[in-house]
Motif scaffolding. Sequence first.
Motif, short mmCIF file in Angstrom:
data_model
loop_
_atom_site.label_atom_id
_atom_site.label_comp_id
_atom_site.label_asym_id
_atom_site.label_seq_id
_atom_site.Cartn_x
_atom_site.Cartn_y
_atom_site.Cartn_z
N UNK A 189 0.83 -1.21 0.00
CA UNK A 189 0.00 0.00 0.00
C UNK A 189 0.87 1.26 0.00
N UNK A 190 1.95 1.25 0.77
CA UNK A 190 2.85 2.40 0.79
C UNK A 190 3.49 2.62 -0.57
N UNK A 191 3.96 1.54 -1.16
CA UNK A 191 4.57 1.66 -2.48
C UNK A 191 3.58 2.09 -3.54
N UNK A 192 2.38 1.54 -3.49
CA UNK A 192 1.35 1.93 -4.45
C UNK A 192 1.06 3.41 -4.36
N UNK A 193 0.93 3.92 -3.15
CA UNK A 193 0.67 5.35 -2.95
C UNK A 193 1.81 6.21 -3.49
N UNK A 194 3.06 5.78 -3.25
CA UNK A 194 4.21 6.56 -3.70
C UNK A 194 4.28 6.65 -5.22
N UNK A 195 3.82 5.63 -5.91
CA UNK A 195 3.91 5.61 -7.36
C UNK A 195 2.58 5.94 -8.05
N UNK B 170 6.55 -30.17 -11.98
CA UNK B 170 5.58 -29.08 -11.81
C UNK B 170 6.27 -27.73 -11.83
N UNK B 171 7.34 -27.60 -11.06
CA UNK B 171 8.02 -26.31 -10.94
C UNK B 171 8.71 -25.92 -12.24
N UNK B 172 9.31 -26.89 -12.92
CA UNK B 172 9.96 -26.59 -14.21
C UNK B 172 8.94 -26.04 -15.20
N UNK B 173 7.76 -26.68 -15.27
CA UNK B 173 6.72 -26.20 -16.19
C UNK B 173 6.16 -24.85 -15.76
N UNK B 174 6.04 -24.64 -14.46
CA UNK B 174 5.52 -23.36 -13.96
C UNK B 174 6.46 -22.23 -14.33
N UNK B 175 7.76 -22.43 -14.14
CA UNK B 175 8.72 -21.36 -14.39
C UNK B 175 8.93 -21.12 -15.89
N UNK B 176 8.95 -22.18 -16.66
CA UNK B 176 9.18 -21.98 -18.09
C UNK B 176 7.99 -21.28 -18.76
N UNK B 177 6.82 -21.36 -18.15
CA UNK B 177 5.62 -20.73 -18.73
C UNK B 177 5.40 -19.30 -18.24
N UNK B 178 6.31 -18.78 -17.40
CA UNK B 178 6.17 -17.40 -16.92
C UNK B 178 6.25 -16.41 -18.08
N UNK B 179 5.42 -15.41 -18.04
CA UNK B 179 5.44 -14.35 -19.05
C UNK B 179 6.21 -13.16 -18.47
N UNK B 180 7.52 -13.22 -18.59
CA UNK B 180 8.38 -12.23 -17.95
C UNK B 180 8.19 -10.83 -18.51
N UNK B 181 7.67 -10.72 -19.73
CA UNK B 181 7.50 -9.39 -20.31
C UNK B 181 6.44 -8.56 -19.58
N UNK B 182 5.57 -9.23 -18.84
CA UNK B 182 4.56 -8.47 -18.09
C UNK B 182 5.20 -7.64 -16.98
N UNK B 183 6.38 -8.07 -16.51
CA UNK B 183 7.04 -7.35 -15.42
C UNK B 183 7.54 -5.99 -15.89
N UNK B 184 8.12 -5.95 -17.09
CA UNK B 184 8.74 -4.71 -17.59
C UNK B 184 7.74 -3.58 -17.73
N UNK B 185 6.47 -3.93 -17.95
CA UNK B 185 5.46 -2.90 -18.18
C UNK B 185 5.19 -2.05 -16.94
N UNK B 186 5.59 -2.54 -15.76
CA UNK B 186 5.37 -1.77 -14.53
C UNK B 186 6.58 -0.91 -14.15
N UNK B 187 7.69 -1.12 -14.82
CA UNK B 187 8.85 -0.25 -14.67
C UNK B 187 9.36 -0.11 -13.25
N UNK B 188 9.62 1.15 -12.85
CA UNK B 188 10.28 1.44 -11.58
C UNK B 188 9.45 1.01 -10.38
N UNK B 189 8.13 1.10 -10.48
CA UNK B 189 7.27 0.76 -9.33
C UNK B 189 7.50 -0.67 -8.88
#
Length: 403
Positions: free
Chosen positions: A116-122, A293-312
Amino acid sequence: MTDIVQIDDFLTVTLGFAVYLAGAEINTRVPTLRQFNIPEPVTGGLLASIVVLLLYLLFDLELSFGLDARDFLLVVFFAGIGLNARFSDLISGGKPLFLLLILTLTTIVVQNVIGATGASLFGYPVQSGVLFGSAALIGGHGTAIAWAPEVAEVTGLTGATELGVAVATLGLVLAALVGGPVARYLIEGYGLSPARPDEEHTVGLPDSGNEKATKIDHLTIMRVLLYLNIAMLFGYLLWQVIDDAGLKLPLFVPCLIMGIIVANLRDFLAPNAKPVARTPSLALISEFSLGAFLAMSLMSLQLWTIAELGLAIVVIMSAQTLFTVAFVIWVLFPVMGSNYRGAVLAAGFGGFALGATPTAIANMTAVTKRYGPSPIAFIVLPLVSAFFVDIANAIVIQTIVNF
C-alpha cells in the motif's frame, strides 16, 4: 501484432522434462548453484523462461502452454506429503505449526503495508497495494487473479489483473532464488545439522556421496503408486463433497488430507505391512512430481509483463524481498528454535512468502538433499500454506480493499 502459439499438454510435459534435466545438468557443471541450494527445476525453468521472453521480444511470438497435466503433478505431490505424515508428527509439530501460522499472519499484514505504501508513492490507489502485497505474493497467481476484479471495481484501476500477475510472476522468480542462500547462511554460519540424520528423506534422495543403502525396485514403486492413487481417489471424492457444500479449496488440499488418513489407517490396521511412508520410492516420486511441476511453472512465466510496470515493481519488490529475507533470518529462525529445522523452514518460508508452496518445498528439498532430512518441516509448512493462509489472506485483503 503478437502471434500466439498454443503448446498442448503433452508437449508442455515433454518440454518440462527436458527443462528439468537441463537444470540438473547446469547445476552439475556450476558448483555455485549447488553451494547456494538453487533447485534444479528452478535453474532450468528460469533459463527456459528467458528463452520464451526472447522469442516474445525478438519475434513477437508468445508461447501459451497447456498446464492441466502440470496441475495433476501438484496433486500427486501433495498426496505424497500426506502419506508421509504420521499422527505423532502432527502432534509434535503442533507448536511449530502454531508459531508458523502467527508468523505467516504477520507477514501478510506487513506485505500489504509495504504494498500500500509503495502503491501510494507511485500514484496507484492505496487499495491496489494488495496486488503489490499478499494477494500476489503469499497468495500467488490464483489469488491475484481472483481479487484483481474487485480491486478494479473499487478503485477504477485499469489493468489490475495484469498488475497482479506481474507481481506474482516476479515474486515466484525471487522466491526460487532466496530460500537456498538463506538456508546456507544459517546452517553453515551456525554449524547446524539434523537432529536425526538417519531418518529417510521426505522429498528427494540425498545428494551423491551422502546416500545410505536404499532399495528402489518395481515393487516399491508400484506400492507407492497404488497408495498415491488411493489417496487421490478419496481426495477427489472429499473435494466434491466440499465443493457441493459451497466451499472452495484447491484439489490438492483434500488429497493431502486423505493421504494423511490413508497412511495412518494403514499403519494402524496393518502395522507389519511393507512400508510406503518415508521410503526412497515415495521420496523419489515426490521429487519428480514437484520438480516437473516447478519446471513447467517457471518456463511458462510471461516475464514481459514485469517490464510494463517499470520502476514501481522494482522498488516495491525490492522492499518486499528485503523484508522477507530479514524476517526469516532475524524473526522466524529464532522463533522456530535457531536449529536445523528452523533453517530448513526459513528456506521454505522465503519461497512461500514471495512465491508459492511448491517453490517453498523445492527450496527445502534442495537444502535437505545437501545437509540432511527434516521431516517435520515438510509437514508443518504445507499444512499452514494449504489450510490457513487462504482464509487469513482473504480476511486481510477484504479489509484493505473495502477500507
